[in-house]
Enzyme design. Structure first.
Site, PDB file in Angstrom:
ATOM      1  N   SER A  19       0.844  -1.184   0.000  1.00  0.00           N
ATOM      2  CA  SER A  19       0.000   0.000   0.000  1.00  0.00           C
ATOM      3  C   SER A  19       0.891   1.250   0.000  1.00  0.00           C
ATOM      4  CB  SER A  19      -0.967  -0.051   1.180  1.00  0.00           C
ATOM      5  OG  SER A  19      -1.982   0.907   1.049  1.00  0.00           O
ATOM      6  N   MET A  20       0.781   2.109   1.008  1.00  0.00           N
ATOM      7  CA  MET A  20       1.642   3.290   1.042  1.00  0.00           C
ATOM      8  C   MET A  20       3.115   2.876   1.067  1.00  0.00           C
ATOM      9  SD  MET A  20       2.292   6.086   3.997  1.00  0.00           S
ATOM     10  CE  MET A  20       3.476   4.992   4.757  1.00  0.00           C
TER      11      MET A  20
END
Length: 177
Positions: A95-96
């Site tokens: 994700s991030m």
């Protein structure tokens, strides 16, 4: 281990003679412990390191990074020091964390001459397809509603005291330029 390496990474298994270092980057609001079990599951000659972003775990008092770019600069410099021993690096981000891992990979090559053998990413669009979305939520209730709408339903059932502890890091990650 140098101060910069110790600041940025937690090691849950140190291999005496590693054939590879797998450097993991947590999701928004995540902490290095997201990867502690990986060290037990992977072969013993793979050393697993997990990035510890400012405002997490033992860095709880550190101010959040102003941008993914500023954080990637510091992480790449620390990894360049670590890579000096010749052990190959592979980076993984979720994700991030995939955005952070990508930015770190770019800096390692361009600024430090270090080429990771692999970059693994999950839970994020490719950099050239990624659109930056600004959150308009001003208060915590609206921000949490946005997160739940994005599929983060576990936040709805979280203990209020724990939510108070993790929400600033999630907001901090959301505010990057």
């Amino acid at each position: 281990m140098t101060d910069s390496v110790a600041l940025w990474f937690r090691t849950y298994h140190t291999a005496p003679a590693p054939r590879l270092r797998l450097v993991c980057f947590p999701h928004a609001g995540g902490a290095p412990t997201a990867y502690w079990s990986w060290a037990r599951e992977l072969p013993e000659d793979i050393e697993v390191l997990s990035a510890c972003y400012p405002g997490r775990q033992d860095r709880l008092g550190d101010p959040y990074a102003p941008s993914v770019h500023a954080m990637a600069d510091e992480i790449a410099a620390a990894l360049a020091v670590l890579a000096a021993d010749g052990v190959p690096l592979a980076l993984f981000g979720h994700s991030m964390g995939s955005v952070v891992a990508h930015e770190v990979t770019l800096r390692l090559g361009a600024e430090h001459g270090v080429r990771p053998v692999r970059l693994f990413v999950s839970g994020s669009e490719a950099p050239h397809r990624r659109e930056r979305e600004e959150s308009a939520a001003a208060d915590d209730a609206d921000f949490l509603a946005e997160l739940r709408q994005l599929g983060h339903s576990s936040l709805a059932d979280m203990d209020p005291g724990l939510l108070e502890l993790v929400l600033p890091s999630i907001r901090g990650d959301n505010g990057w330029d």
